[in-house]
Design a protein around this motif. Structure first.
Motif, short mmCIF file in Angstrom:
data_model
loop_
_atom_site.label_atom_id
_atom_site.label_comp_id
_atom_site.label_asym_id
_atom_site.label_seq_id
_atom_site.Cartn_x
_atom_site.Cartn_y
_atom_site.Cartn_z
N LEU A 211 0.83 -1.21 0.00
CA LEU A 211 0.00 0.00 0.00
C LEU A 211 0.86 1.26 0.00
O LEU A 211 0.52 2.25 -0.65
N GLY A 212 1.97 1.23 0.71
CA GLY A 212 2.87 2.39 0.74
C GLY A 212 3.41 2.71 -0.63
O GLY A 212 3.45 3.87 -1.04
N HIS A 213 3.83 1.68 -1.35
CA HIS A 213 4.36 1.89 -2.69
C HIS A 213 3.27 2.36 -3.66
O HIS A 213 3.46 3.35 -4.39
N LEU A 214 2.15 1.66 -3.66
CA LEU A 214 1.09 1.96 -4.63
C LEU A 214 0.50 3.34 -4.41
O LEU A 214 0.32 4.11 -5.36
N PHE A 215 0.20 3.67 -3.15
CA PHE A 215 -0.45 4.96 -2.89
C PHE A 215 0.55 6.11 -2.85
O PHE A 215 0.16 7.26 -3.04
N GLY A 216 1.83 5.81 -2.64
CA GLY A 216 2.84 6.84 -2.83
C GLY A 216 2.89 7.23 -4.30
O GLY A 216 2.87 8.41 -4.65
N LEU A 217 2.93 6.22 -5.17
CA LEU A 217 2.94 6.46 -6.61
C LEU A 217 1.67 7.18 -7.06
O LEU A 217 1.72 8.17 -7.81
N PHE A 218 0.53 6.72 -6.57
CA PHE A 218 -0.76 7.30 -6.97
C PHE A 218 -0.89 8.74 -6.49
O PHE A 218 -1.35 9.62 -7.24
N SER A 219 -0.48 9.02 -5.26
CA SER A 219 -0.61 10.39 -4.73
C SER A 219 0.31 11.34 -5.47
O SER A 219 -0.04 12.49 -5.73
N GLY A 220 1.52 10.88 -5.86
CA GLY A 220 2.40 11.73 -6.65
C GLY A 220 1.78 12.08 -7.98
O GLY A 220 1.87 13.23 -8.44
#
Length: 261
Positions: free
Chosen positions: A177-186
């Motif tokens: 979730l950290g990776h996916l939502f970090g990417l998505f939020s960017g």
């Protein structure tokens, strides 16, 4: 955009102070916590790790502090290297304040999602959410703001993000979730962050003041700025830039430590 042309650590700090300070904090905390194993380091780690139950109890700072803590030397080195590689262009383009907002904002967004979805006992640390947040901004640029990024950098971003997503699901102890939502939020924040910015220039260095001499009007002219003139990138590096960067990142990624406790 991702080949470093700075000639010294001092010059890198002058050009990209935020990136340098963040890397310095990463190294300092690792040195105190893991290398020296000091008591104060154990306290920093205990109160800094992102623990959902503690966040629910009101310890909100745990949404931010995990970004600067890492699970060992390789985890710290990987994230710091990624920041040194991918952070400078964005710091120059966005400016110091917006870059800080981008780095911390994407990481905190990912940590909030982790808090809302994962179990109360879930614990995590590391800057991966922030690094993936930077990737998300680059992905947005590659699709919608091609005026800000060159074609070779678009290829690098595509390969790196693809490797990152594959490794996210293949390796254990990874905060998916950290990776996916970090990417998505960017990607989501990018339109606001990139509004009004100019493209990155690797040659934008501080230049020394030119000195004027009273008696040099008719004599040979000395150009104090001559060492700062543009230099052409060696052909062998330019042609193989993609594979050089991808190879380094791939190796570091495979050696990277887990970011779930």
């Amino acid at each position: 955009m991702f080949i470093r042309t700075e000639r010294s650590v001092k010059e890198f700090f002058q050009l990209y102070p935020v990136v340098t300070i963040i890397v310095g904090i990463n190294i300092l905390f690792w040195f105190i916590i893991d290398f020296l194993n000091l008591r104060i380091g154990n306290e920093i780690r205990f109160y800094g790790i992102g623990i959902n139950a503690a966040i629910a109890a009101g310890e909100w700072w745990r949404l931010i502090t995990p970004v600067f803590l890492h699970a060992g030397a390789m985890h710290m080195l990987f994230n710091s290297f990624s920041l040194v590689l991918f952070g400078p262009a964005l710091e120059q383009m966005l400016g110091k304040i917006k870059f800080i907002l981008a780095y911390l904002g994407t990481a905190v967004t990912a940590n909030v999602i982790i808090y809302l979805i994962e179990s109360p006992n879930y614990a995590h640390l590391g800057a991966s959410g922030a690094i993936f947040g930077l990737f998300g901004i680059y992905v947005y640029m590659s699709i919608f703001r091609k005026d800000l990024i060159d074609q070779s950098s678009i290829q690098i971003v595509g390969v790196i993000v693809a490797i990152g997503l594959v490794m996210t699901f293949l390796r254990s102890n990874i905060s998916i979730l950290g990776h996916l939502f970090g990417l998505f939020s960017g990607f989501i924040y990018a339109p606001l962050l990139l509004a009004g910015v100019k493209s990155y220039s690797p040659w934008a260095r501080p230049r020394p003041r030119k000195r004027k001499y009273a008696d040099d009007d008719n004599g040979p002219q000395f150009d104090p700025d001559r060492w700062n003139k543009k230099r052409k990138m060696p052909e062998v590096i330019r042609k193989n830039m993609l594979w050089i960067v991808v190879g380094i990142i791939a190796v570091l990624w495979l050696l990277g430590q887990a970011n779930i406790l």
